[in-house]
Scaffold this motif. Structure first.
Motif, PDB file in Angstrom:
ATOM      1  N   UNK A 114       0.825  -1.209   0.000  1.00 46.59           N
ATOM      2  CA  UNK A 114       0.000   0.000   0.000  1.00 46.59           C
ATOM      3  C   UNK A 114       0.859   1.258   0.000  1.00 46.59           C
ATOM      4  N   UNK A 115       2.003   1.213   0.677  1.00 42.43           N
ATOM      5  CA  UNK A 115       2.909   2.369   0.651  1.00 42.43           C
ATOM      6  C   UNK A 115       3.419   2.610  -0.762  1.00 42.43           C
ATOM      7  N   UNK A 116       3.803   1.543  -1.455  1.00 42.74           N
ATOM      8  CA  UNK A 116       4.272   1.685  -2.840  1.00 42.74           C
ATOM      9  C   UNK A 116       3.152   2.157  -3.753  1.00 42.74           C
ATOM     10  N   UNK A 136     -10.754   8.690  -7.925  1.00 40.27           N
ATOM     11  CA  UNK A 136      -9.872   9.592  -7.200  1.00 40.27           C
ATOM     12  C   UNK A 136      -8.550   8.896  -6.883  1.00 40.27           C
ATOM     13  N   UNK A 137      -7.510   9.705  -6.655  1.00 40.34           N
ATOM     14  CA  UNK A 137      -6.183   9.159  -6.385  1.00 40.34           C
ATOM     15  C   UNK A 137      -6.211   8.242  -5.170  1.00 40.34           C
ATOM     16  N   UNK A 138      -6.957   8.628  -4.145  1.00 37.33           N
ATOM     17  CA  UNK A 138      -7.025   7.829  -2.926  1.00 37.33           C
ATOM     18  C   UNK A 138      -7.612   6.444  -3.217  1.00 37.33           C
ATOM     19  N   UNK A 139      -8.722   6.404  -3.953  1.00 39.00           N
ATOM     20  CA  UNK A 139      -9.350   5.125  -4.280  1.00 39.00           C
ATOM     21  C   UNK A 139      -8.476   4.295  -5.211  1.00 39.00           C
ATOM     22  N   UNK A 140      -7.834   4.950  -6.184  1.00 35.80           N
ATOM     23  CA  UNK A 140      -6.937   4.239  -7.086  1.00 35.80           C
ATOM     24  C   UNK A 140      -5.767   3.622  -6.310  1.00 35.80           C
ATOM     25  N   UNK A 141      -5.249   4.351  -5.335  1.00 34.27           N
ATOM     26  CA  UNK A 141      -4.139   3.843  -4.520  1.00 34.27           C
ATOM     27  C   UNK A 141      -4.578   2.642  -3.689  1.00 34.27           C
ATOM     28  N   UNK A 142      -5.784   2.724  -3.133  1.00 36.78           N
ATOM     29  CA  UNK A 142      -6.306   1.595  -2.361  1.00 36.78           C
ATOM     30  C   UNK A 142      -6.460   0.357  -3.238  1.00 36.78           C
ATOM     31  N   UNK A 143      -6.986   0.549  -4.446  1.00 36.91           N
ATOM     32  CA  UNK A 143      -7.199  -0.601  -5.327  1.00 36.91           C
ATOM     33  C   UNK A 143      -5.865  -1.223  -5.726  1.00 36.91           C
ATOM     34  N   UNK A 144      -4.910  -0.404  -6.161  1.00 35.02           N
ATOM     35  CA  UNK A 144      -3.622  -0.957  -6.588  1.00 35.02           C
ATOM     36  C   UNK A 144      -2.903  -1.605  -5.405  1.00 35.02           C
ATOM     37  N   UNK A 145      -3.017  -1.007  -4.212  1.00 34.73           N
ATOM     38  CA  UNK A 145      -2.419  -1.614  -3.033  1.00 34.73           C
ATOM     39  C   UNK A 145      -3.001  -2.988  -2.759  1.00 34.73           C
ATOM     40  N   UNK A 146      -4.329  -3.120  -2.882  1.00 38.41           N
ATOM     41  CA  UNK A 146      -4.964  -4.419  -2.691  1.00 38.41           C
ATOM     42  C   UNK A 146      -4.505  -5.417  -3.749  1.00 38.41           C
TER      43      UNK A 146
END
Length: 418
Positions: A114-116, A136-146
Motif C-alpha cells: 500500500x505504501x508503494x 480519485x487518487x485515494x481510491x486508485x491507490x487503495x485498489x492498486x495496493x490491494x
C-alpha cells in the motif's frame, strides 16, 4: 442476437475453452507448475493476446461481443461457488496458532504494497488507459495496493499441504500470513467498491451491512448451519435436497452481498467459512468441486483472457507503467515478506520460502481485477498489466519454492556427509 444462436455459440465456446484449458493445464503439470497456471495462460491465449493476434477473424467469430454476457454470468457464478468451497477449507486455527509470529510478515505484506501504491499512483493516474477518469487518487491507490497485497492463498495452501508442511512452523506461518493479507486486501477492495459507487455514505452503508452480515453469520448462521450439518449422516451420501439447500444458501449469501454494494464473492466465501467442518463439507466438496474446477473456472479464465490484450503492455505509453507496477509487486510482496520474516527471527531458507509463496497472486488476483474492471475502477490497460503480473508471479512461485527447499536439503546432506 437470437437466444437460439447464443446457445449454439455457447456450446462451441465451451468445447474450445475446456479443450484449451485441459491442454495447457496438462502441459503446466508436466513442467512442474500447478494446473491452474496453465489454465490462466489458456484463457489469455484465447483472447486478443494470441488468437486475436494470429487470427483476428477467427477470434472475433468464436467470441463475438454479444455472447460475452452469457460467459460473464457463468464465470461469476463459477468463481463465486469456488470461493464458497475455498471458504469451507478456511481454518481459523491457523490464525490462532502463530498469529504473533506471523504478525510482522503480515504487516509487511500489507503495509509495503500500500505504501508503494500510494507512492506511484499519483503518477499512474496521468497515464492513459489505466484508471477510470472519475476515480480519485485515494481510491486508485487503495485498489492498486490491494492488487499488489493479494496472495494466491488456495495455491499457497496446496503447496504447503503437498509438501507435508501444514503443521510445521514454516507452513503455519505462511498460511497465517497469507490468510491475514488476503482478508485485509478483500476488505480494502470492499471499501473501494463502495466508495466508487457514490460517496462515503454509500461506502459506510456497504461496510456496515457487510460487517452486520458477517456478525450474523458467525453468531447465528454458524449455529443454524451446525444443526443442518448434524442431520447429515456420515455414512450416507449427500442427499439431493441437502445439496439444493446449500446451493440456495450460497445464492442468497452472494445476492445479499451484491445487493448492499459488496461483490458476490464475499458472500460465497463468508458462507463457506462459517460452515462447520465435518462429513457434510467433505461430501459437498467431493460432489461440487470437480465440476466447478473443470467447467466453471475455465469459463472465468477465458472471460478474463478475452479482455486481456498483452500487446497493450508493450505500447510506449504503458510500458513504463507496466515495469514500475511489476517491480513494485515483487518488492512490495516477495522481498518485503522475506525481510520481515528474517527480522522476526526466521531462518534464511524459511524466509525465502515465505517470500516466494506470498509473492504468487494466481486466481485471487484475477478475481480482484475482474471486479475492478466490472465496477469501472480500472481500464483495460491496467487490467492487462495486472493479468501479466498475476501470471508471472504465479509461474515463479512453485519452482522458486522447490529450488529453495532442495537447495537447503542439499546443503544439509553435504554437511552430514562431511
Amino acid at each position: 442476437m437470437p437466444i437460439a444462436t447464443l446457445s449454439v455459440y455457447f456450446f462451441l465456446q465451451a468445447a474450445v475453452i475446456l479443450f484449451a484449458c485441459r491442454l495447457f493445464g496438462q502441459i503446466a503439470k508436466r513442467i512442474g507448475q500447478p494446473q491452474v497456471v496453465g489454465e490462466m495462460i489458456a484463457g489469455v491465449t484465447l483472447g486478443p493476446s494470441l488468437l486475436g493476434w494470429a487470427s483476428p477473424d477467427l477470434q472475433a467469430a468464436l467470441f463475438p461481443p454479444q455472447t460475452l454476457d452469457t460467459l460473464y454470468v457463468l464465470a461469476q457464478f463459477g468463481v463465486g461457488l469456488y470461493m464458497f468451497l475455498i471458504g469451507t477449507q478456511f481454518r481459523s486455527d491457523h490464525l490462532n496458532s502463530r498469529l504473533g509470529g506471523a504478525f510482522s510478515v503480515s504487516i509487511a505484506g500489507i503495509a509495503v504494497p500500500f505504501a508503494l501504491a500510494f507512492a506511484i499512483v499519483p503518477w499512474l493516474v496521468g497515464v492513459p488507459d489505466l484508471f477510470a477518469d472519475s476515480v480519485q487518487v485515494f481510491d486508485a491507490s487503495l485498489f492498486l495496493g490491494a492488487a499488489i497485497a493479494i496472495t494466491a492463498f488456495p495455491m499457497l495452501a496446496r503447496i504447503i499441504h503437498e509438501r507435508g508442511l501444514a503443521n510445521s512452523p514454516l507452513g503455519t506461518l505462511a498460511l497465517t500470513a497469507g490468510a491475514v493479507d488476503d482478508a485485509a486486501a478483500w476488505c480494502i477492495l470492499a471499501v473501494v467498491l463502495a466508495r466508487f459507487g457514490g460517496s462515503w455514505e454509500s461506502a459506510w452503508w456497504a461496510i456496515s451491512g457487510g460487517v452486520a452480515y458477517a456478525v450474523f453469520m458467525m453468531l447465528v448462521g454458524r449455529r443454524l448451519l451446525r444443526q443442518m450439518v448434524d442431520k447429515a449422516k456420515p455414512d450416507a451420501p449427500l442427499s439431493d435436497t441437502m445439496l439444493a439447500v446449500l446451493l440456495i444458501l450460497f445464492c442468497l449469501s452472494a445476492w445479499s452481498m451484491d445487493a448492499i454494494g459488496v461483490h458476490a464473492v464475499f458472500g460465497g466465501f463468508l458462507l463457506g467459512a462459517c460452515m462447520p467442518k465435518g462429513a457434510l463439507v467433505e461430501k459437498l466438496r467431493e460432489m461440487v468441486q470437480p465440476f466447478v474446477v473443470v467447467f466453471f473456472l475455465p469459463m472465468f479464465f477465458t472471460f478474463s483472457g478475452v479482455k486481456t490484450d498483452l500487446g497493450m503492455v508493450l505500447e510506449p505509453q504503458l510500458l513504463p507503467a507496466a515495469i514500475v507496477i511489476l517491480v513494485a509487486s515483487f518488492a512490495g510482496k516477495g522481498i518485503a515478506c522475506y525481510v520481515a520474516a528474517r527480522l522476526a527471527g526466521e531462518s534464511s531458507r524459511d524466509a525465502k520460502a515465505i517470500g516466494a509463496l506470498m509473492n504468487a497472486r494466481g486466481l485471487m488476483e484475477l478475481i480482484l481485477i475482474n471486479i475492478g474492471l466490472q465496477a469501472g475502477v480500472i481500464k483495460q490497460g491496467l487490467f492487462s498489466i495486472l493479468v501479466l503480473m498475476a501470471i508471472v508471479t504465479t509461474l515463479m512461485a512453485t519452482p522458486l519454492f522447490n529450488w529453495i527447499m532442495r537447495r537447503d536439503e542439499g546443503k544439509a546432506t553435504a554437511i552430514d556427509k562431511s
